[in-house]
Design an enzyme around this catalytic site. Sequence first.
Site, PDB file in Angstrom:
ATOM      1  N   ASP A  85     -52.176  26.553 -11.994  1.00 35.66           N
ATOM      2  CA  ASP A  85     -51.386  25.520 -12.656  1.00 35.66           C
ATOM      3  C   ASP A  85     -52.356  24.627 -13.434  1.00 35.66           C
ATOM      4  OD1 ASP A  85     -49.944  23.245 -13.294  1.00 35.66           O
ATOM      5  OD2 ASP A  85     -48.803  23.236 -11.415  1.00 35.66           O
ATOM      6  N   HIS A  86     -52.277  24.710 -14.743  1.00 38.02           N
ATOM      7  CA  HIS A  86     -53.275  24.030 -15.565  1.00 38.02           C
ATOM      8  C   HIS A  86     -53.106  22.507 -15.550  1.00 38.02           C
ATOM      9  CE1 HIS A  86     -56.598  23.877 -18.131  1.00 38.02           C
ATOM     10  NE2 HIS A  86     -56.225  24.658 -19.115  1.00 38.02           N
TER      11      HIS A  86
END
Length: 450
Positions: A422-423
Amino acid sequence: MIPWLTQEPDEDNIVSDIKQINIPDIGDFDEVQVIEVLVKAGDTVNAEDAIISLESDKATIEVPTPEAGVVEAVLVNEGDMVSKGTPMLKLKTSAIDNKTEQAQTAEPAKTEAKTEKTVKQAEPEHQETPKAAPKPPPVPVEIPQQRKGKLAHASPAVRKFARELGVEISTVTGTGRKGRITREDVKQHVKTAMQSGGQTVVTSNFDVPPFPAVDFTEFGEVETQPLSRIQKISGKYLHRNWVRIPHVTQYDEADITELEAFRNANKAEAKEQGFNLTPLAFMVKAMAKALKKFPKFNTSLDVDGENLIFKKYYHIGIAVDTPNGLVVPVIRDCDKKEVFEIAKEMRDVSIKAREGKLAPSDMQGGSISISSLGGIGGTAFTPIINAPEVAILGVSKSNIKPVWNGKEFEPKLMLPLSLSYDHRVIDGADAARFIVYLSSILSDMKKMLL
Ligand code: CAO
């Protein structure tokens, strides 16, 4: 008609009436609780604006004001029990409306009449001018409880406000009484979403064409099969996670030549004990170590996307392919378990999964998940993050490859790894460091077992 108790002249010939507005007939309800007061003293309201929300066991009811004006005082509080006739509001209704009405119907001389007279003209018994039939007062509105599962309690005004901002009301956390969603909650939701990169706003209106309804029989023979229950449920969550989490996938290969030698040397013993010692058990162990070293991979964003929750436990989810679809049981406390123990537990949970006997609690509380397609084949894939986790490791089939050792090529058993993260939480450099460290553990049995 709702009675007014007082009429007070205001300054500068502008006539204001202070009217008390009582709760009108609210249907089949006797004592109903006020769950939200939507206005405060000093607010300007239009006729038909909602003033309070009531909630009975059966329904939520909005009670509007029949007239426009400035709120002088709100006579009820949240939590009060009210019924028909309970005083609700003191409203200062500006005489501008009355004057305008008079100006439209009376001669100029009469419109110059003094304040007192104007006040008198406003009284019902002095209304000599025939008027059109009075508009009936707005009726309380019952809010349909339309959502299955979580009900979004919010007034029409708040719903309208949310719609205008493109916010799906059911995604807003209500802080009002009984979890009611207030205007402030919607504002806070948008603020949070903007700060967290849109984490909590559902962009419900993607500007894309719908899927076409195709009659496939036009092109040949077909057979229709319904999706399984698991596919229907997990499909929604996979879709949500794919759309709402900015995924990036980092790829690497781990040299598992040494691990494979160790595994082969211990396979028979595992077989005797009734389970298969596959590379996955080692991966789970290595993952627990990597999570300890990189705690950010063992986190979840809180529901508002404002805080990162660091978990001090090491529970690892394993994607299991079952005849009914994909499930992800969780193996707990992997940092405290030996590889053999993990392998045994993996056998147990995958049997349970394939027999459809997993309880919801067996699939909750994970730190991170691993999806292994290594027993089947493939070189890489993009696994979808199992929210609220922030990363997932995909494992593909190991292959012997020539690896340059500085002097020559050596045959090495290389295991392809695909780490989706999850950036919003994890930067690319973090992910690269994590996967390199994970590979180093998988490549070194001493590190793995110590
Ligand atoms: N490379 C090469 N061989 C591998 C391997 C890999 N990465 N991983 C497993 N294998 C081998 C195993 O060693 C085993 O062979 P041996 O019996 O000779 O040792 C064989 O492949 C079969 O392994 P397995 O798949 O039965 O066991 P596993 O522990 O690797 O996996 C489980 C268990 C439950 C995860 C697996 O059966 C499964 O369901 N995988 C699918 C997960 C999935 O669908 N993911 C996709 C999610 S996204 O849609």
